[in-house]
Design an enzyme around this catalytic site. Structure first.
Site, PDB file in Angstrom:
ATOM      1  N   ILE A 258       5.955  -0.660 -10.861  1.00 56.40           N
ATOM      2  CA  ILE A 258       4.480  -0.819 -10.466  1.00 56.40           C
ATOM      3  C   ILE A 258       4.325  -0.738  -9.058  1.00 56.40           C
ATOM      4  O   ILE A 258       5.145  -1.440  -8.060  1.00 56.40           O
ATOM      5  CB  ILE A 258       4.192  -2.437 -10.690  1.00 56.40           C
ATOM      6  CG1 ILE A 258       4.295  -2.865 -12.407  1.00 56.40           C
ATOM      7  CG2 ILE A 258       2.941  -2.777 -10.283  1.00 56.40           C
ATOM      8  CD1 ILE A 258       4.100  -4.439 -12.548  1.00 56.40           C
ATOM      9  N   HIS A 259       3.647   0.337  -8.710  1.00 54.47           N
ATOM     10  CA  HIS A 259       3.496   0.860  -7.345  1.00 54.47           C
ATOM     11  C   HIS A 259       1.999   0.636  -6.950  1.00 54.47           C
ATOM     12  O   HIS A 259       1.128   0.161  -7.783  1.00 54.47           O
ATOM     13  CB  HIS A 259       4.009   2.201  -7.112  1.00 54.47           C
ATOM     14  CG  HIS A 259       3.460   3.192  -7.923  1.00 54.47           C
ATOM     15  ND1 HIS A 259       2.529   4.089  -8.011  1.00 54.47           N
ATOM     16  CD2 HIS A 259       3.907   3.354  -9.388  1.00 54.47           C
ATOM     17  CE1 HIS A 259       2.429   4.797  -8.880  1.00 54.47           C
ATOM     18  NE2 HIS A 259       3.127   4.452  -9.811  1.00 54.47           N
ATOM     19  N   ALA A 260       1.756   0.947  -5.731  1.00 50.95           N
ATOM     20  CA  ALA A 260       0.306   0.553  -5.177  1.00 50.95           C
ATOM     21  C   ALA A 260      -0.720   1.272  -6.235  1.00 50.95           C
ATOM     22  O   ALA A 260      -1.936   0.532  -6.293  1.00 50.95           O
ATOM     23  CB  ALA A 260       0.322   1.365  -3.810  1.00 50.95           C
TER      24      ALA A 260
ATOM     25  N   PRO B 214      -1.244   2.243  -9.621  1.00 53.27           N
ATOM     26  CA  PRO B 214      -1.801   1.733 -10.694  1.00 53.27           C
ATOM     27  C   PRO B 214      -1.867  -0.011 -10.184  1.00 53.27           C
ATOM     28  O   PRO B 214      -2.890  -0.344 -11.353  1.00 53.27           O
ATOM     29  CB  PRO B 214      -0.568   1.835 -11.485  1.00 53.27           C
ATOM     30  CG  PRO B 214       0.406   2.053 -10.709  1.00 53.27           C
ATOM     31  CD  PRO B 214       0.066   2.818  -9.710  1.00 53.27           C
ATOM     32  N   ALA B 215      -1.432  -0.580  -9.425  1.00 52.33           N
ATOM     33  CA  ALA B 215      -1.859  -1.836  -9.263  1.00 52.33           C
ATOM     34  C   ALA B 215      -3.018  -2.041  -8.749  1.00 52.33           C
ATOM     35  O   ALA B 215      -3.781  -3.101  -9.048  1.00 52.33           O
ATOM     36  CB  ALA B 215      -0.615  -2.452  -7.975  1.00 52.33           C
TER      37      ALA B 215
END
Length: 85
Positions: free
Chosen positions: A14-16, A18-19
């Protein structure tokens, strides 16, 4: 309250990006969302909360929804995760 578990498939976890997209989508709903990985649970009130879990590829996260549109939000989040993470 409804919930589901999801195993992260994206190699970056979970990276920036898609978050941020996920957070923007959840703002269209009224239910309270919480995200957990292991023993750590955070309210999904911002991007940094979910990123603080450090969910990597292969990790399982649990999303919980509580509120008037919990079923619809749960379905939307699940669909988003399957398409993006």
């Amino acid at each position: 309250m409804v919930s589901f578990e999801y195993t992260i498939k994206d190699v970056h976890g979970i990276h920036a990006r898609p978050a941020t997209d996920l957070f923007k989508m959840t703002k269209n709903y009224e239910s309270v969302v919480k995200v957990a990985k292991g023993d750590k649970e955070v309210p999904f009130k911002g991007v940094m909360g979910i990123m603080s879990l450090g969910a990597k590829q292969g990790d399982t996260v649990k999303f919980s929804f509580d509120g008037p549109d919990e079923e619809a939000e749960c379905a939307a989040v699940k669909e988003f995760l399957e398409a993006n993470l």
